[in-house]
Design a protein around this motif. Sequence first.
Motif, PDB file in Angstrom:
ATOM      1  N   ASP A 429       0.827  -1.210   0.000  1.00  0.00           N
ATOM      2  CA  ASP A 429       0.000   0.000   0.000  1.00  0.00           C
ATOM      3  C   ASP A 429       0.864   1.263   0.000  1.00  0.00           C
ATOM      4  OD1 ASP A 429       0.829  -0.738   2.504  1.00  0.00           O
ATOM      5  OD2 ASP A 429      -1.010  -0.160   3.540  1.00  0.00           O
ATOM      6  N   GLN A 430       2.047   1.190   0.659  1.00  0.00           N
ATOM      7  CA  GLN A 430       2.959   2.338   0.606  1.00  0.00           C
ATOM      8  C   GLN A 430       3.498   2.526  -0.806  1.00  0.00           C
ATOM      9  OE1 GLN A 430       5.759   1.124   3.644  1.00  0.00           O
ATOM     10  NE2 GLN A 430       5.048   2.720   5.040  1.00  0.00           N
ATOM     11  N   PHE A 432       2.074   1.509  -3.598  1.00  0.00           N
ATOM     12  CA  PHE A 432       0.969   1.952  -4.456  1.00  0.00           C
ATOM     13  C   PHE A 432       0.753   3.462  -4.304  1.00  0.00           C
ATOM     14  CE2 PHE A 432      -3.860   2.263  -4.952  1.00  0.00           C
ATOM     15  CZ  PHE A 432      -3.798   2.380  -6.328  1.00  0.00           C
ATOM     16  N   TYR A 433       0.810   3.914  -3.057  1.00  0.00           N
ATOM     17  CA  TYR A 433       0.611   5.342  -2.795  1.00  0.00           C
ATOM     18  C   TYR A 433       1.671   6.178  -3.522  1.00  0.00           C
ATOM     19  CZ  TYR A 433      -0.629   9.486  -0.019  1.00  0.00           C
ATOM     20  OH  TYR A 433      -1.066  10.731   0.381  1.00  0.00           O
TER      21      TYR A 433
END
Lengths: 481, 246
Positions: A429-430, A432-433
């Motif tokens: 998720d990091q 992707f961000y």
Amino acid sequence: MADKNQKIIDQAIDQEYKYGFTTDIEQTKFEPGLDESVIKKLSALKKEPKWLLDWRLKAFKRWKKMKEPTWAQIKYDPIDYQALSYYAAPKKKVNESLDDVDPEILETYNKLGISLNEQKRLEGVAVDAVFDSVSIATTFKDELSKHGVIFCSFSEAVINHPDLIKKYLGTVIPASDNYFAALNSAVFSDGSFVYIPKGVKCPLELSTYFRINASNTGQFERTLIVADEGSYVSYLEGCTAPMRDENQLHAACVELVAHKDATIKYSTIQNWYSGDKEGKGGIYNFVTKRGRCEGDNSKISWTQVETGSAVTWKYPSVIMQGDNSVGEFYSVAVTKNKQQADTGTKMIHIGKNTKSTIITKGISAGEGQNTYRGGVKILKDAENAQNFSQCDSILIGDKCGAHTFPYIDVKNPTAKMEHEATTSSIGEDQLFYCNQRGIKLDDAVSMIVNGFCKEVFEELPMEFAVEAKQLIEVTLENSVG
Amino acid sequence: MVKIKNLEASIEDKKILKGIDLDINPGEVHVIMGRNGSGKSTLANVIAGNEAYELDNGSIFMNDEDITEMSIENRALNGIFLCFQYPVAIPGVSMAYFLRAALNAHLNHQGKEEIDALEFLKNSKQILGELGLDDSFLKRSINDGFSGGEKKKSEILQLLSINPKLAVLDETDSGLDVDALRTVAKGVNKFRNNNNAVLIITHYQRLLDYIKPDIVHLMIDGKIVKTGDMSLVEKVEKDGYSWLEE
């Protein structure tokens, strides 16, 4: 995404080690093998006083009776101590002037980004350059001597400042302290010596740059730093080595002594050759580093960025003897490919109101194994001692490992102890961000890892913090996909 | 500007999107409403290219370019911006560092020069002021210890700095008090012009009181079942979604 990551991790980390070249020079080198005659020859070559030879021989006797330690979380092929050469030095005689240094060697340091020419040096940093077993040159000596600061090679100090050496050598790390320290005490060849007189704030950063060049040799340097009452010094060491198929042994000792109200800040950027993707070659790094806060209100702070070596075994420690003394340990250790690191610290509280801080950041990628091993010992008389420990690990990929072994021994009930530990993966998720904001994967990984290491990097002197960040970026390039 | 054709996607073999068609033109504000689990956030993530989702069928075009197979960062660089529902924290990385890296990635892609530090600070401080945030916001680690309102404002700060072509707002209104909601809406209205577009994903009418949508879509079980104007929002607010299933 996990599959894709794995595929790219499997393709491994292709970043070439940029310091892996060798320097072709004529050298004086001992035949492989180790016995008393080798130590005598070494000591004679260095024109050492008899007491030092005796000290070496005593250490050697002890070493022969000792066993290589096996408690660390590391696996490596047995070291054949008789197959190593214990001395290698460039043949050209080294004199006071840089003009006398073999141009090939100057070129080597230039390639490493270390200019020994004072005009071209980074402002405010004095350098001692150690090439294999000898010190090549020390810059800014005159400037430093104006302040009474002694900064020279260990061999020179033995000749020119024998009283200081005799007074402090082996007082923090006894010759028989451990297997590798005993070996070092018997065969150490060179290193740096620093003395900061009373009340002097050393006007320059001091730095030693270690380079292993010769093959089949061990490097055994010894560093001794003494900060007299009320003085301050910041010292940095850097290390690189050529890429060779065989493993090379590096067994150093660093002793620090801080008198009353003195502060020593010791930073390391360790980038020895780490071996190839299959784990072939690389440096075995077995190092003993210890400081003693002898006087009241003294402080010793270790900061290390460990990215190199096939195997690292290293626990920079502080003995807080004086009341109100402070010990600190800040560490970033990166293991990738098949690298193994077992590193940490020992904080020994003896004086009252002593305070220690441990902050470690372990980063594992590829098949790297990263172990934090730390001990905090509060002795009986250490009233109101405090320790804060924070050990964080980050994993990149699913073939690496992180391990934490904290040992705590408290003998005084007034002690305050805090210990925090975390292990996390770089989150999809990091990534992707960051990607969603247009930031490429490699840049995102290095941004996240640099953020993770920030508390440690902040402890490094400015110029070296930048170097450390770049080193992490290069080291972790292509480690996720 | 953005054309989505027959989009089907799943996560861990569970089908979420079951054939979405969507046409967004420059200057338009679209809204997608639907129950929890209807696939709204999945659609936002799939548009941004989140690889946690499996694309089973269909295609996404941006200005006639097929971006269905394009990487996350290339979609971003081509003008797609996602305002995250749950922006993730990256400890130790400052807002300023992150935002400038993002901005420079976009400028590089456009063949422009990177923004210098002073100009960057000037621009950022102006936007911060409009969002009612202190300058010190830039020094904080991104989303680390941010309140719900700060997280969403940080997303709007990034939106206004990067100035993309399509802003996808994934439940940006959730967890905001009225004041923060107004500030966020003001930011989005400032972003809007005739050359860009906004796709709002929401449960509630309240954000739409401040940002007037042109087109409203209602989503049920992975499909857009009804498209209309603002009156649809009022009907949903009054009657819920069950009338659509009859």
